[in-house]
Design an enzyme around this catalytic site. Sequence first.
Site, PDB file in Angstrom:
ATOM      1  N   HIS A  93       1.489   1.983   3.004  1.00 32.84           N
ATOM      2  CA  HIS A  93       1.056   3.284   3.523  1.00 32.84           C
ATOM      3  C   HIS A  93      -0.091   3.244   4.528  1.00 32.84           C
ATOM      4  CE1 HIS A  93      -2.273   4.666   0.476  1.00 32.84           C
ATOM      5  NE2 HIS A  93      -2.309   3.372   0.644  1.00 32.84           N
ATOM      6  N   HIS A  94      -0.700   2.052   4.751  1.00 34.31           N
ATOM      7  CA  HIS A  94      -1.716   1.936   5.815  1.00 34.31           C
ATOM      8  C   HIS A  94      -1.140   1.403   7.135  1.00 34.31           C
ATOM      9  CE1 HIS A  94      -4.924   3.015   3.138  1.00 34.31           C
ATOM     10  NE2 HIS A  94      -4.785   1.948   2.374  1.00 34.31           N
ATOM     11  N   ALA A  95       0.110   0.967   7.140  1.00 34.19           N
ATOM     12  CA  ALA A  95       0.681   0.363   8.361  1.00 34.19           C
ATOM     13  C   ALA A  95       1.037   1.461   9.358  1.00 34.19           C
ATOM     14  CB  ALA A  95       1.917  -0.464   8.010  1.00 34.19           C
ATOM     15  N   ASN A 126      -3.066   6.492   6.052  1.00 35.87           N
ATOM     16  CA  ASN A 126      -3.124   6.711   7.503  1.00 35.87           C
ATOM     17  C   ASN A 126      -1.852   6.253   8.207  1.00 35.87           C
ATOM     18  OD1 ASN A 126      -4.323   4.062   6.650  1.00 35.87           O
ATOM     19  ND2 ASN A 126      -4.144   3.658   8.845  1.00 35.87           N
TER      20      ASN A 126
END
Length: 307
Positions: free
Chosen positions: A122-124, A165
């Site tokens: 979920h941060h990629a 993000n």
Amino acid sequence: MRTAIINSDSYEKHITGDGHPEQPKRVIAIKEKLSKRKDLIWDKPDKVPENILAMTHSKNYLENLKSSFPQKGLKFLDGDTVVSPESKKAVFEAAGSTIRAIDGIENNQFKNAFCLSRPPGHHAEKDKAMGFCCISNAGVATNYLISKYNYKRVACVDFDVHWGNGNYDVMRSNKNSLYISTHQYPFYPGGGTDKDKGDFNNSLNIPLPAGTNSEQYFNAFDRVLDRLVEYKPDFLLFSAGFDAHKDDPLAQFQLSSKDFYEITKRTLTATNKFTHGKVVSILEGGYDLNALAESANEHINALIEFN
């Protein structure tokens, strides 16, 4: 109809080095907990179609990522995202776990699914690896649902303690998706305020302070449920991070293992009449092994109740 666990041995071969919090032991701990159960279907990931990857991340980023896995040793893609020789298979199979989960649900092989995968996603962002993550697995799932199965309203509920993000970046311009996140703020990776609404008012971010306890969390979570009922999703995704647990070393929320049952149950109760129980959950964070295994098991309990 049953709940499926999508898992691959490749996830245990993605080596991040001593002392790194995102370890193979994370999936092993959950697997050991779930393997005692007789009420689950175990399955393997499928390949992600190239066109779905290209909808999710930029061409340049995907080309660079594919050539960035080392022949030996470790390589840092950013300050804390580490890959090793066997990581390539794990990275693409983590995304591919969502493909198998969706196809299995659409073909009535199981009712819902938990992707017991790593690395998390979920941060990629579209153009970069970040925060242990290489591909937005939830972003891949969203694009696959819309492109292959013509879903019009895909909701992703991200209860990881860190703001997703990457999920936000990948989904913000997609008018057929809604991204919702509860997270500690201010905290890594920054952002995730209520100003981050997406390009089509298709994101709801609920920043909460360090020390948030169960009661405070669930008071805030009512906003998540209200938005979901208003949106009427036809498919539900969870970015399921368990690092809001009080024992987690990387954050400062105070949730218990049982709270993850409650988060899941309340979300499914609110959305079931729209989704008809079609749910794919994808493992994100959670770094205390005991808390992680217990919390994931509670999450699965609620998924099973609704299948």
